[in-house]
Design an enzyme around this catalytic site. Structure first.
Site, PDB file in Angstrom:
ATOM      1  N   ASP A 248      -3.213  -4.705  -4.647  1.00 48.65           N
ATOM      2  CA  ASP A 248      -3.340  -3.665  -3.630  1.00 48.65           C
ATOM      3  C   ASP A 248      -3.631  -4.298  -2.276  1.00 48.65           C
ATOM      4  OD1 ASP A 248      -2.971  -1.769  -5.491  1.00 48.65           O
ATOM      5  OD2 ASP A 248      -5.094  -1.296  -5.767  1.00 48.65           O
ATOM      6  N   LYS A 270       0.828   1.300  -0.735  1.00 43.34           N
ATOM      7  CA  LYS A 270       1.673   2.433  -0.341  1.00 43.34           C
ATOM      8  C   LYS A 270       2.550   2.008   0.835  1.00 43.34           C
ATOM      9  CE  LYS A 270       0.733   7.309   0.620  1.00 43.34           C
ATOM     10  NZ  LYS A 270       1.323   7.332   1.955  1.00 43.34           N
ATOM     11  N   MET A 380     -13.818   6.392   0.080  1.00 44.64           N
ATOM     12  CA  MET A 380     -12.662   6.929   0.806  1.00 44.64           C
ATOM     13  C   MET A 380     -13.050   8.020   1.791  1.00 44.64           C
ATOM     14  SD  MET A 380      -9.968   7.012  -2.341  1.00 44.64           S
ATOM     15  CE  MET A 380     -11.080   7.616  -3.598  1.00 44.64           C
TER      16      MET A 380
END
Ligand code: SAH
Length: 475
Positions: A248, A270, A380
């Site tokens: 990641d 992403k 987050m």
């Protein structure tokens, strides 16, 4: 070569140790673990050595050394703090052509004891020939951390099955391939997973029916919060076994540098325009694809792979496709940020309950504990700080509940912002706090203003302890 390395079979053989202090005690323990029959001669004995004698593990004689004691010995170790005596022992041994080690005295020693990595029956010995034992020991530590314990168990299994392997694979090439398969294939995996019976069964089955080519597998590994020192040893070994590493964005470059040089590294974060579902599907397809081609895939995630890492979904996908996997936990951001901001997440009389939550979801059972007794950690949360703090005060937490926002926990740029639920969102904007950051809410965060030891601490006036209780806490 300056010294000839040799492994001695000391089982049942007599060894003389002269001296019975702490240094001697360490050598005695080592000799006993190798099965030697140990005689100790000394003027006085350390209690631990006397205890060994009382338990019948060694025979201890108190008295002066003379060459008669060398009679019948295979090896001598001089471990007294009397240099002249050590020299006399070494000389007497030499005169009888008997190997003698004088502890910490390379010049007087005809034999030296190396630094050892013990994975019995596998043994790795490192010697600097007495030139710099510290270097040998440092190297020993490095090797020790890289050689997994399962190698020892595999060696023991290979010894038990040696004759059977020889019978079933009489041809040398086939036998060699079989041993490689043992190391790289399911037998070693079963030992790593602490399933020795399964390992033995797999080996026997392979001897009968032929070994299947090594299957690929996925190691789901937690990389920790960023500081490479916080990677586990098992995680480091996984990085050294990997053919492919899927990591990641959150994984720090310092951690990636520890990976095997020729491993294929793919960043699977992403990509612009891609939604979370598509990203997840792409990652799962990559893992399954590489593993199906027989590769060892390390799926490397920040923190712990099963804490807000979607690791559970990845394991389910692997199971559904019959791909073997292992999970290596990592230090999750909550633990790292607490530690590196000097905030004990639980603290006697201040907080006895800890909740890990995500800022993305509304919390259930908010009122289960009195506000002061509960530490809440939100992952987050940077973009949602205003909404999150509003939600928490709406749920009944006081506006002046102290909190700490830890940015880049454990990394070189770490900043810890102390604030209250009323001010944290505005303060975070003022200081331009950005992801990755973690919000810790609760009384314990005040302790961070006293206990901070890493990175930068931002504590605006209003966030400093005011009440007597808080001051006492932070003092
Ligand atoms: N699996 C990870 C969490 C992934 S979710 C773990 O166990 O830590 C990503 C969130 O984790 C980030 O938005 C941030 O809130 C937090 N985070 C991860 N690393 C962090 C770090 N070094 N410092 C502060 N927060 C971090």
């Amino acid at each position: 070569m300056e010294h000839f390395p040799l492994f001695l079979n000391l089982h049942g053989r007599r060894v003389l140790v002269v001296g019975a202090g702490l240094v001697a005690a360490r050598k005695i323990a080592l000799l006993l673990s190798a099965g030697a029959q140990v005689t100790v001669l000394a003027k006085a004995a350390h209690p631990s050595v006397s205890a060994q004698a009382e338990q019948g593990h060694i025979s201890l004689h108190l008295g002066a050394f003379d060459a008669q004691w060398l009679q019948g010995m295979w090896l001598v170790i001089a471990a007294t703090n009397d240099e002249a005596l050590n020299a006399a022992v070494a000389q007497a041994a030499s005169a009888r052509q008997l190997w003698c080690n004088v502890v910490d005295d390379a010049a007087r020693s005809s034999a030296q004891v190396p630094a050892i990595v013990d994975r019995a029956p596998l043994t790795i010995a490192i010697s600097s020939g007495g030139a710099a034992p510290v270097i040998a020991r440092r190297l020993r530590e490095r090797i020790d951390s890289l050689v997994e314990p399962s190698i020892g168990w595999l060696t023991a299994l290979a010894r038990r099955q040696r004759a059977a392997i020889r019978r079933a694979r009489p041809e040398l090439g086939a036998r060699r391939r079989f041993y490689h398969w043992l190391l790289d294939g399911p037998v070693h995996d079963a030992l790593r997973a602490a399933r020795p019976e399964a390992a033995e069964a797999l080996l026997e089955e392979a001897l009968r029916t032929g070994e299947a080519p090594p299957q690929g597998k996925v190691l789901l590994v937690g990389a920790g919060p960023g500081d490479p020192g916080l990677l586990t040893l098992r995680g480091l070994r996984a990085l050294n076994e990997a053919d492919v590493i899927l990591h990641d964005r959150l994984v720090s470059p310092e951690v990636l540098q520890l990976a095997r040089r020729d491993a294929l590294q793919i960043s699977v974060g992403k990509t612009p325009g891609e939604d979370h579902e598509a990203t997840q599907q792409r990652i799962q397809a990559l893992m399954i694809d590489h593993a199906s081609q027989g590769r060892t895939v390390v799926r490397l995630k920040g923190g712990d792979p099963l804490v807000y890492g979607r690791g559970g979904e990845e394991l389910l996908a692997l199971r559904a496709h019959g791909v073997a996997y292992e999970v290596v936990p990592g230090i999750t951001a909550a633990l790292a940020c607490g530690a590196y901001a000097g905030i004990p997440l639980t603290h006697r009389a201040v907080a006895d309950t800890l909740t890990l939550a995500t800022a993305h979801r509304r919390e259930a059972a908010e009122h289960a504990h009195a506000p002061g007794q509960h530490t809440r950690v939100y992952y987050m949360g940077v973009e949602r700080l205003a909404a999150l703090s509003a939600q928490l005060t709406h749920d009944g937490l006081p506006f002046d509940t102290p909190c700490a926002l830890v940015e880049n926990g454990s990394r070189p740029g770490q900043r810890t912002l102390h604030a209250t639920l009323a001010t944290v969102a505005a303060q975070a904007r003022v200081h331009a706090i950005a992801s990755p950051a973690l919000l810790i809410v609760g009384e314990v965060t005040r302790l961070g203003q006293t206990l901070a030891w890493f990175g930068e601490t931002l504590a605006p006036e209003h966030a400093r302890p005011k009440t007597a209780r808080a001051a006492a806490l932070a003092a």
